[in-house]
Design an enzyme around this catalytic site. Sequence first.
Site, PDB file in Angstrom:
ATOM      1  N   HIS A   1       0.797  -1.364   0.009  1.00 58.46           N
ATOM      2  CA  HIS A   1       0.019   0.043   0.057  1.00 58.46           C
ATOM      3  C   HIS A   1       0.841   1.087   0.073  1.00 58.46           C
ATOM      4  O   HIS A   1       1.992   1.184   0.694  1.00 58.46           O
ATOM      5  CB  HIS A   1      -0.840   0.132   1.144  1.00 58.46           C
TER       6      HIS A   1
ATOM      7  N   GLU B   1      -7.741  -4.931  -0.150  1.00 53.08           N
ATOM      8  CA  GLU B   1      -8.556  -5.610  -1.426  1.00 53.08           C
ATOM      9  C   GLU B   1      -8.616  -7.079  -1.260  1.00 53.08           C
ATOM     10  O   GLU B   1      -9.371  -7.731  -1.673  1.00 53.08           O
ATOM     11  CB  GLU B   1      -7.487  -5.182  -2.672  1.00 53.08           C
TER      12      GLU B   1
HETATM   13  N1  ACO Z   1       3.938  -7.697  -4.573  1.00 50.60           N
HETATM   14  C1  ACO Z   1       5.253  -7.906  -5.044  1.00 50.60           C
HETATM   15  N2  ACO Z   1       6.195  -6.770  -4.690  1.00 50.60           N
HETATM   16  C2  ACO Z   1       5.613  -5.509  -4.478  1.00 50.60           C
HETATM   17  C3  ACO Z   1       4.157  -5.337  -4.158  1.00 50.60           C
HETATM   18  C4  ACO Z   1       3.223  -6.753  -4.298  1.00 50.60           C
HETATM   19  N3  ACO Z   1       2.007  -6.392  -4.334  1.00 50.60           N
HETATM   20  N4  ACO Z   1       3.837  -3.909  -3.942  1.00 50.60           N
HETATM   21  C5  ACO Z   1       5.269  -3.514  -3.955  1.00 50.60           C
HETATM   22  N5  ACO Z   1       5.966  -4.176  -4.220  1.00 50.60           N
HETATM   23  C6  ACO Z   1       7.418  -4.152  -4.352  1.00 50.60           C
HETATM   24  C7  ACO Z   1       7.729  -3.524  -5.634  1.00 50.60           C
HETATM   25  O1  ACO Z   1       7.896  -4.249  -6.615  1.00 50.60           O
HETATM   26  C8  ACO Z   1       8.898  -2.336  -5.256  1.00 50.60           C
HETATM   27  O2  ACO Z   1       9.923  -3.414  -5.314  1.00 50.60           O
HETATM   28  P1  ACO Z   1      11.357  -2.912  -5.662  1.00 50.60           P
HETATM   29  O3  ACO Z   1      11.904  -2.098  -4.764  1.00 50.60           O
HETATM   30  O4  ACO Z   1      12.198  -4.283  -5.843  1.00 50.60           O
HETATM   31  O5  ACO Z   1      11.315  -2.278  -7.194  1.00 50.60           O
HETATM   32  C9  ACO Z   1       8.663  -1.954  -3.711  1.00 50.60           C
HETATM   33  O6  ACO Z   1       7.761  -3.128  -3.218  1.00 50.60           O
HETATM   34  C10 ACO Z   1       8.068  -0.892  -3.586  1.00 50.60           C
HETATM   35  O7  ACO Z   1       6.980  -0.680  -4.611  1.00 50.60           O
HETATM   36  P2  ACO Z   1       6.038   0.869  -5.026  1.00 50.60           P
HETATM   37  O8  ACO Z   1       5.792   0.476  -6.458  1.00 50.60           O
HETATM   38  O9  ACO Z   1       7.097   1.899  -4.774  1.00 50.60           O
HETATM   39  O10 ACO Z   1       4.967   0.862  -4.025  1.00 50.60           O
HETATM   40  P3  ACO Z   1       3.784   1.939  -3.980  1.00 50.60           P
HETATM   41  O11 ACO Z   1       3.548   2.173  -2.626  1.00 50.60           O
HETATM   42  O12 ACO Z   1       4.062   2.533  -5.180  1.00 50.60           O
HETATM   43  O13 ACO Z   1       2.654   0.552  -4.527  1.00 50.60           O
HETATM   44  C11 ACO Z   1       0.774  -0.550  -4.712  1.00 50.60           C
HETATM   45  C12 ACO Z   1       1.478   0.734  -3.565  1.00 50.60           C
HETATM   46  C13 ACO Z   1       0.393   0.008  -6.040  1.00 50.60           C
HETATM   47  C14 ACO Z   1      -0.668  -0.664  -3.865  1.00 50.60           C
HETATM   48  C15 ACO Z   1       1.506  -1.832  -4.641  1.00 50.60           C
HETATM   49  O14 ACO Z   1       1.633  -2.583  -3.297  1.00 50.60           O
HETATM   50  C16 ACO Z   1       0.801  -2.937  -5.595  1.00 50.60           C
HETATM   51  O15 ACO Z   1       0.822  -2.838  -6.750  1.00 50.60           O
HETATM   52  N6  ACO Z   1       0.049  -3.681  -4.976  1.00 50.60           N
HETATM   53  C17 ACO Z   1      -0.616  -4.972  -5.955  1.00 50.60           C
HETATM   54  C18 ACO Z   1      -1.921  -4.428  -6.385  1.00 50.60           C
HETATM   55  C19 ACO Z   1      -2.885  -4.120  -5.113  1.00 50.60           C
HETATM   56  O16 ACO Z   1      -3.208  -4.857  -4.267  1.00 50.60           O
HETATM   57  N7  ACO Z   1      -3.746  -3.185  -5.169  1.00 50.60           N
HETATM   58  C20 ACO Z   1      -4.740  -2.432  -4.349  1.00 50.60           C
HETATM   59  C21 ACO Z   1      -4.360  -1.740  -3.246  1.00 50.60           C
HETATM   60  S1  ACO Z   1      -5.287  -1.119  -2.107  1.00 50.60           S
HETATM   61  C22 ACO Z   1      -6.329   0.072  -2.571  1.00 50.60           C
HETATM   62  O17 ACO Z   1      -5.718   0.909  -3.618  1.00 50.60           O
HETATM   63  C23 ACO Z   1      -7.483   0.445  -2.178  1.00 50.60           C
END
Ligand code: ACO
Length: 522
Positions: A400, A453
């Site tokens: 998140h 989610e």
């Molecule tokens: N699975 C695997 N790796 C992940 C995940 C995940 N769900 N989420 C983040 N990471 C990793 C990224 O790959 C990144 O790794 P890296 O440093 O090796 O490149 C690191 O964690 C940081 O990721 P960011 O993209 O900076 O995290 P951000 O805060 O932008 O992302 C988000 C938040 C978009 C929710 C992300 O965690 C994601 O895509 N989750 C999966 C989709 C999801 O569940 N969405 C619903 C969110 S809840 C809502 O919006 C109501």
Amino acid sequence: MTDALSVADLMHKPAVVVHEGITLADAAKVLDANKVGAAAVLDGGEHLVGMVSERDLLRSVGHCIDPGSTGINEVMTRDPVTLRTTDTVAAALDIFRDRRFRHLPVMEGHRVAGILSTRHLVRVAHIEEVQPAGSAPPELAPRGLEGVAVAETAVGDVRGEEGFFHYRGYNAVELASRCSFEQVWHLLVEGSLPDDQELAGFTARAVAARRLPEGIADLLRQISTLPNYTPLSALRSAVSVTASALGSAPTLDISAEQVRADSLRLAALAPVLLMRLHRHHQGLAPVDPHPDLGYAAAYLQMLTGERPAPRTARALEQYLILTMDHGFNSSTFTSRVITSTGSDIGSALTGAIGALAGPLHGGAPSRALAMLDAIGSPDRAEEYLRAEIGAGQRLMGFGHRVYKTDDPRSTLLREVATEVGGDQVEFARHIEATALRVLAELKPGRRLYTNVEFYAGVVMNSVGVPRDMFTPTFACSRTVGWTAAIAEQAANNRLIRPSALYVGPAPPRPLPHGYGAALRAA
Ligand code: ACO
């Protein structure tokens, strides 16, 4: 302004560097991976000997040089002009203008501290050119307005580090655990938790507000037959026409009391519109909400035509309360921007649903469920999840932007899902535990936890909400938060009208010679 800024303020840092002797192909990979247009070339003693840019590489391809076997020394600019971190941006601008460079290394002593490119300067240069003499250029807010407070609100707030969010100061998870939808609805839009008498009056008004305005029933039937029907866009259209039918007046022209009355009417109608659209689309007769049923139970009764079991209705009610509001999110901001123009509540809600529809906001709670389907059985979990992360995919329902600890909504929804029961819940818990273990191992230090989610999908599935109705269901509960924000904006309004930094071609531009001549002749 350029006098006040130094090169160190604008440059790309740390500098992207390559070592002399590597091939053009390898240099291209480094530029690509770092998304930069140039790199500093260092010798074995880490001293600057040149600059290599995308343009050098492209030119060499044009000359039929083999990038896989040719070294960058053949194409790089040797002994480049350098800047110092303390140079002013104005001085750097002069060098770029006079010498027509695109990238220059920035030195701190003998070390390359960064690289300054024309792209870094272009914005500053244009700002100076487009600003009227003597006026200060506007400050540029961070992209996405992250961390910028743009309004005051007493509706609620999210504290990501603490894993906590609240409605008017009350812990939202505690409200969802202990209160009814109507109690929390009253809290958000009227400003206080109702006593018994207030709750009875509010509930009676909310039930009365569910009746359809004249002419809407037929329109809903028509909307449900439109090509490319999706429940969320159908709901957005239905809210818009319903608000028109109700005569939703500009907030600028109506009292705070009328704002609340219009809000209640539309928030109460949202699930009625959605369920009618759904049933028409399924070829089923619409079902009117039973006046004895509260918001959540009536939601399911309109969906299925049957009174839900109390435990089922309560599970949905808890999800709905948890999603009523969540700080100053994009759709809430949208509703406030529209209200700030003095526009009507119908327009603000229609715009807010449009903002929620974006995959970056409303999300797709069904994606987490799709992941469970794809895994299929517990014994496949570990292999599947490792393969997904290995392939650079995100695990749906984890991570998140704001919460860097347990998402409080997921904690309660896990309990709710467990209470509702079912095979899928046990399976989901197994997948969650495996995913958290695999994420901790393969993505250490990223603080990835279960988000709302993951269990939202499980809960809605368990209570019988179809997958394509997950986000529209979220839109219905969030309407309560939007109307609270709309009322707050209308009560203390100032037109939201920010400015932008112009970074296009310097004005005024002469029209191309002869352009528009044909029109003049006519
Ligand atoms: N699975 C695997 N790796 C992940 C995940 C995940 N769900 N989420 C983040 N990471 C990793 C990224 O790959 C990144 O790794 P890296 O440093 O090796 O490149 C690191 O964690 C940081 O990721 P960011 O993209 O900076 O995290 P951000 O805060 O932008 O992302 C988000 C938040 C978009 C929710 C992300 O965690 C994601 O895509 N989750 C999966 C989709 C999801 O569940 N969405 C619903 C969110 S809840 C809502 O919006 C109501």
